[in-house]
Design a protein around this motif. Structure first.
Motif, short mmCIF file in Angstrom:
data_model
loop_
_atom_site.label_atom_id
_atom_site.label_comp_id
_atom_site.label_asym_id
_atom_site.label_seq_id
_atom_site.Cartn_x
_atom_site.Cartn_y
_atom_site.Cartn_z
N UNK A 111 43.61 40.01 35.43
CA UNK A 111 42.49 40.14 34.67
C UNK A 111 41.25 41.57 35.54
N UNK A 112 41.15 40.93 36.72
CA UNK A 112 40.66 42.12 37.70
C UNK A 112 41.33 43.27 38.78
N UNK A 113 41.97 43.30 39.04
CA UNK A 113 42.69 43.90 39.60
C UNK A 113 44.40 43.52 39.35
N UNK A 115 48.13 42.68 41.48
CA UNK A 115 48.36 42.47 43.01
C UNK A 115 49.48 42.40 42.95
N UNK B 182 37.90 43.39 42.90
CA UNK B 182 38.02 41.86 42.20
C UNK B 182 36.26 40.70 42.11
N UNK B 185 34.46 41.19 39.20
CA UNK B 185 34.85 41.35 38.10
C UNK B 185 34.36 39.50 37.93
#
Lengths: 271, 271
Positions: A111-113, A115, B182, B185
């Protein structure tokens, strides 16, 4: 008879400890008793613990070279280092020989970065994202921070992909108690040394017969590093090579090559 | 004029870099120009970067001892080590002088396990759980693993306590790019070196006038360690001590004590 421990403390010899080690690698009670007898009759009354280990190793090796190799499993895995990548490769192979399909390493959008996960494994419809934690020093435990960050990582991936990937941490050392508690509570699968019972790292290895190349007693650091660089991390993969290939990759003499092959053949999987 | 960097690379002198440093600590354009002139006229044509730093420090110190101290802030904070605890104490004081109430360290029950948070801070009804990451080496960035595990930690605490504690990471070094992404977010507050703009660690320190004891130029490692052991981490706390107390705690001579007090007085908060 008294044992001088590494920290200088002295304690009475505990025969049970020797018997437990022999039982773990699949040795007989007869062998265990023989070793205890040897220790008691051939060593001095106050004996450094290293000398007991040495007698144990020597006796097991003489009696049964295969068991001797298995006694070295812990050390052999740590010799997959210094970097963590060979352990990731190795663990993926252990998974493949345990009925999983395993892919090395993969990027996942979160959702954010983005991985990276070390291994993506599947079995019977379940999908696992595996983080491998390799420690070259055995004293180093994986702590709760590892469990926490792996959980947050997989959470971020699952939120983005609307998936139910299961987090899995594989390590060659132990987990701290709170890391075990947290992982159990959050549904994180753990594979560590001696944990969990019946499905620990050494259990998986023995059941799948996936011994690391570094277990061969005649190998040296340089030979192992050369083989690993060519992705030969399993004894089984080593046995697939021709003598010419082994000599070319590892730079050993024909004689040394013979020794290594003999040792590897003892550990040949019976699959 | 060319600068020889630490890695051996050579690049033309960038006057702007010197001017930026001087501006950051609140020095005038006049001072900045004077230093650039000094560098250009007094140093050789091919000059190691360390020599430029030295000239910069010397000139700033001579012109304005307070600015000279501030130039050392980065280094001073790293001298709060080797352990992370003095930085936790220090950051809690910075928070207190920035309008927060701050409590050092606290245990919180989580859904799965108990967690320790370095600082519990509140302001205007908001509650923050702060994790302090102290690095003695400036090159070491806090990476995304830190952001991930702190998020999972606070999540576990919030689930148990049905609270909306906000995660906050304070570090004396930088954050990697993906850690920043991250954190942004997931709503994790970050205080790091030079980040975020206007609310970075050095911004908070300068606004609150909370200089670490380790900034005093006449101090030595031993003096600082002794003072820190007695919880004297701020210049302000140092100024509350009597001369006798300072000598007793730090073991310095009366003369040295005078020097330290003079330097500390220059940095006395104007609150």
């Amino acid at each position: 008879m008294f044992v001088i421990k590494k920290n200088g403390e002295i304690e009475p010899l505990q025969e049970e400890k020797i018997k437990t080690v022999v039982a773990r690698i699949g040795g007989s009670l007869e062998l265990a008793n023989k070793i205890v007898e040897k220790v008691k009759t051939s060593l001095p009354d106050r004996v450094p613990v290293e000398l007991i280990y040495k007698t144990l190793f020597d006796e097991v090796h003489r009696e049964n070279p295969v068991l001797g190799c298995k006694l070295n499993l812990k050390k052999a895995i740590s010799e997959l280092g210094p970097t963590g990548f060979p352990f990731e490769q190795y663990f993926a192979k252990v998974l493949e020989h345990s009925g999983y399909s395993a892919v090395l390493p993969m990027l996942f959008e979160g959702k954010c970065v983005q991985h990276e996960m070390d291994v993506y494994a599947t079995k019977g419809g379940d999908e696992y994202l595996v983080e491998c934690k390799f420690h070259q020093y055995w004293q180093k435990k994986s702590d709760i921070k590892t469990a926490l960050y792996v959980y947050a990582k997989v959470l971020d991936i699952n939120e983005k992909n609307k998936k139910q990937f299961k987090p899995w941490i594989a390590t060659n050392t132990k987990f701290s108690m709170d890391a075990v508690d947290y992982s159990h509570c959050q549904g994180i699968k753990i594979t560590a040394w001696k944990h969990p019972l019946g499905e620990s790292l050494e259990n998986l290895i023995e059941k799948s017969n996936c011994y690391p190349i570094t277990i061969l007693p005649s190998g040296t650091r340089e030979i192992f590093q050369r083989l690993i660089a060519e992705h030969v991390v399993l004894v089984e993969d080593f046995l697939k090579l021709s003598k010419e290939e082994i000599q070319k990759i590892s730079g050993v003499s024909a004689e040394k090559c013979e020794y290594l092959l003999q040792e590897a053949n003892l550990l040949r999987p019976t699959r």
